[in-house]
Write a protein that holds these residues in place. Structure first.
Motif, PDB file in Angstrom:
ATOM      1  N   LEU A   1      43.692  88.150 -13.236  1.00  0.00           N
ATOM      2  CA  LEU A   1      43.725  88.326 -15.024  1.00  0.00           C
ATOM      3  C   LEU A   1      42.169  87.189 -15.411  1.00  0.00           C
ATOM      4  CD1 LEU A   1      47.530  88.210 -16.747  1.00  0.00           C
ATOM      5  CD2 LEU A   1      46.654  90.309 -16.251  1.00  0.00           C
ATOM      6  N   LEU A   2      41.590  88.939 -16.245  1.00  0.00           N
ATOM      7  CA  LEU A   2      40.453  87.519 -16.757  1.00  0.00           C
ATOM      8  C   LEU A   2      40.631  87.067 -18.038  1.00  0.00           C
ATOM      9  CD1 LEU A   2      37.370  90.381 -15.883  1.00  0.00           C
ATOM     10  CD2 LEU A   2      38.235  88.479 -14.378  1.00  0.00           C
TER      11      LEU A   2
ATOM     12  N   GLN B   1      37.815  81.246 -20.690  1.00  0.00           N
ATOM     13  CA  GLN B   1      38.271  80.607 -19.700  1.00  0.00           C
ATOM     14  C   GLN B   1      38.960  79.482 -19.329  1.00  0.00           C
ATOM     15  OE1 GLN B   1      35.222  81.045 -17.394  1.00  0.00           O
ATOM     16  NE2 GLN B   1      34.916  83.654 -17.840  1.00  0.00           N
ATOM     17  N   HIS B   2      38.444  78.520 -20.818  1.00  0.00           N
ATOM     18  CA  HIS B   2      39.172  76.908 -20.071  1.00  0.00           C
ATOM     19  C   HIS B   2      39.960  76.019 -21.250  1.00  0.00           C
ATOM     20  CE1 HIS B   2      37.046  77.281 -16.398  1.00  0.00           C
ATOM     21  NE2 HIS B   2      36.027  78.103 -17.393  1.00  0.00           N
ATOM     22  N   GLU B   3      39.237  76.735 -22.783  1.00  0.00           N
ATOM     23  CA  GLU B   3      39.882  75.712 -23.030  1.00  0.00           C
ATOM     24  C   GLU B   3      40.436  76.633 -24.875  1.00  0.00           C
ATOM     25  OE1 GLU B   3      36.814  73.056 -23.537  1.00  0.00           O
ATOM     26  OE2 GLU B   3      35.765  74.028 -25.640  1.00  0.00           O
TER      27      GLU B   3
ATOM     28  N   SER C   1      46.066  79.931 -14.457  1.00  0.00           N
ATOM     29  CA  SER C   1      45.654  79.700 -14.921  1.00  0.00           C
ATOM     30  C   SER C   1      45.533  78.553 -15.918  1.00  0.00           C
ATOM     31  CB  SER C   1      44.215  80.899 -15.652  1.00  0.00           C
ATOM     32  OG  SER C   1      44.021  81.183 -14.418  1.00  0.00           O
ATOM     33  N   LYS C   2      44.714  77.400 -16.207  1.00  0.00           N
ATOM     34  CA  LYS C   2      45.178  76.405 -17.482  1.00  0.00           C
ATOM     35  C   LYS C   2      44.416  76.480 -18.617  1.00  0.00           C
ATOM     36  CE  LYS C   2      47.705  74.064 -14.179  1.00  0.00           C
ATOM     37  NZ  LYS C   2      47.954  74.335 -13.051  1.00  0.00           N
ATOM     38  N   LEU C   3      44.869  75.668 -18.786  1.00  0.00           N
ATOM     39  CA  LEU C   3      43.410  75.863 -20.066  1.00  0.00           C
ATOM     40  C   LEU C   3      43.787  75.026 -21.380  1.00  0.00           C
ATOM     41  CD1 LEU C   3      44.729  79.343 -21.058  1.00  0.00           C
ATOM     42  CD2 LEU C   3      42.128  78.987 -22.238  1.00  0.00           C
TER      43      LEU C   3
ATOM     44  N   LEU D   1      43.675  84.485 -27.469  1.00  0.00           N
ATOM     45  CA  LEU D   1      43.495  84.075 -25.919  1.00  0.00           C
ATOM     46  C   LEU D   1      43.290  85.490 -25.165  1.00  0.00           C
ATOM     47  CD1 LEU D   1      43.439  83.145 -23.073  1.00  0.00           C
ATOM     48  CD2 LEU D   1      45.280  83.200 -23.716  1.00  0.00           C
ATOM     49  N   LYS D   2      42.323  86.496 -24.638  1.00  0.00           N
ATOM     50  CA  LYS D   2      42.571  88.125 -24.652  1.00  0.00           C
ATOM     51  C   LYS D   2      42.665  87.716 -22.915  1.00  0.00           C
ATOM     52  CE  LYS D   2      39.172  92.035 -24.278  1.00  0.00           C
ATOM     53  NZ  LYS D   2      38.023  92.234 -24.255  1.00  0.00           N
ATOM     54  N   LEU D   3      43.667  88.413 -22.652  1.00  0.00           N
ATOM     55  CA  LEU D   3      44.316  88.800 -20.817  1.00  0.00           C
ATOM     56  C   LEU D   3      43.284  90.340 -20.824  1.00  0.00           C
ATOM     57  CD1 LEU D   3      47.589  87.127 -21.007  1.00  0.00           C
ATOM     58  CD2 LEU D   3      45.435  85.877 -20.985  1.00  0.00           C
ATOM     59  N   ALA D   4      42.897  89.988 -19.502  1.00  0.00           N
ATOM     60  CA  ALA D   4      42.521  91.816 -19.332  1.00  0.00           C
ATOM     61  C   ALA D   4      43.125  91.765 -18.068  1.00  0.00           C
ATOM     62  CB  ALA D   4      40.423  92.043 -19.810  1.00  0.00           C
TER      63      ALA D   4
END
Length: 243
Positions: A8-9, A13-15, A117-119, A30-33
């Motif tokens: 996923l994009l 990306q990070h925070e 993925s962590k934010l 938060l956008k998930l592509a």
């Protein structure tokens, strides 16, 4: 065995950034592509579940599509020491072609199939000068709104009178002004004529003629005063409307 790279994009990306003051709900997106040709299951988790409301917090993203996840931070008393404690994790896995039960897929998934993925969460408090500027801006906006409202109200009232009442009042003022001037001239002429007659009359006729003259003069003076007062009142009304 290392976990596969996240398919996923994420954007960001990070925070995830949340801007205070935190006296009300603060929402970030938060956008998930999903750029792949397969459906992807996802879950959004946080280290502080009581502080956030996430919608949706899980689901399936079809191939080649994206979704927006609303992350809503609930009101709280801001503590600078707490700003680095909140974290989010987006967990995902490729959905099997014959998937019918999403929860079953998560239960049966192997650790090597999971991607994450962590934010981190970033809390931003507005500076004091920004607060002051914002308060002043709000005051100015409020004052301008009230001023514009009053101006529009006055313009509306005047425009509603322009076609009718104002024209009639102006015409009445002109008529009264002409009438007052005519009465002044007439009163002046009567006084001059009466003075001439009184000088020519005899001493015996003076007592009989003087009362009649005084009555006539008093009647005219009363009419003149009444018209002047009426003219003044109408003038004040017109002046207020013009303002």
């Amino acid at each position: 065995m290392a976990r596969p790279e996240q398919v996923l994009l994420l954007e960001p990306q990070h925070e995830l950034r949340f801007r205070g003051p935190f006296t009300d709900v603060v929402t970030t997106t938060l956008k998930l592509a999903n750029p792949t040709d397969r459906n992807v299951c996802f879950k959004v988790k946080t280290t502080a579940p009581r502080r956030y409301c996430v919608r949706p917090n899980s689901g399936v993203i079809d191939a080649g599509t994206s979704i927006n996840v609303s992350v809503m931070l609930q009101p709280f008393d801001y503590d600078p020491n707490e700003k680095s404690k909140h974290k989010f994790m987006v967990q995902s896995l490729l959905a099997p072609p014959d998937m019918t039960d999403t929860e079953g897929v998560w239960k049966d998934a192997k650790p090597e199939d999971l991607m994450d993925s962590k934010l981190r969460c970033v809390f931003e408090m507005p500076a004091e000068n920004e607060k002051t500027h914002e308060m002043e801006s709000n005051k100015i906006s409020s004052s301008l709104s009230k001023s514009e409202s009053s101006t529009l109200s006055m313009k509306s009232m005047v425009s509603s009178l322009d076609d009718g009442e104002v024209k009639k009042i102006m015409e009445e003022c002109k008529r009264l002004q002409t009438e007052v001037q005519r009465l002044r001239e007439e009163n002046k002429q009567i006084r001059e004529d009466d003075g001439l007659r009184m000088r020519k009359s005899t001493v015996m006729s003076a007592p009989h003629s003087s009362p009649a003259v005084r009555v006539k003069e008093e009647g005219l003076s009363t009419r003149v005063i009444a018209l002047i007062v009426l003219f003044f009142v109408v003038g004040v009304i017109v002046g207020k409307l013009a303002l």
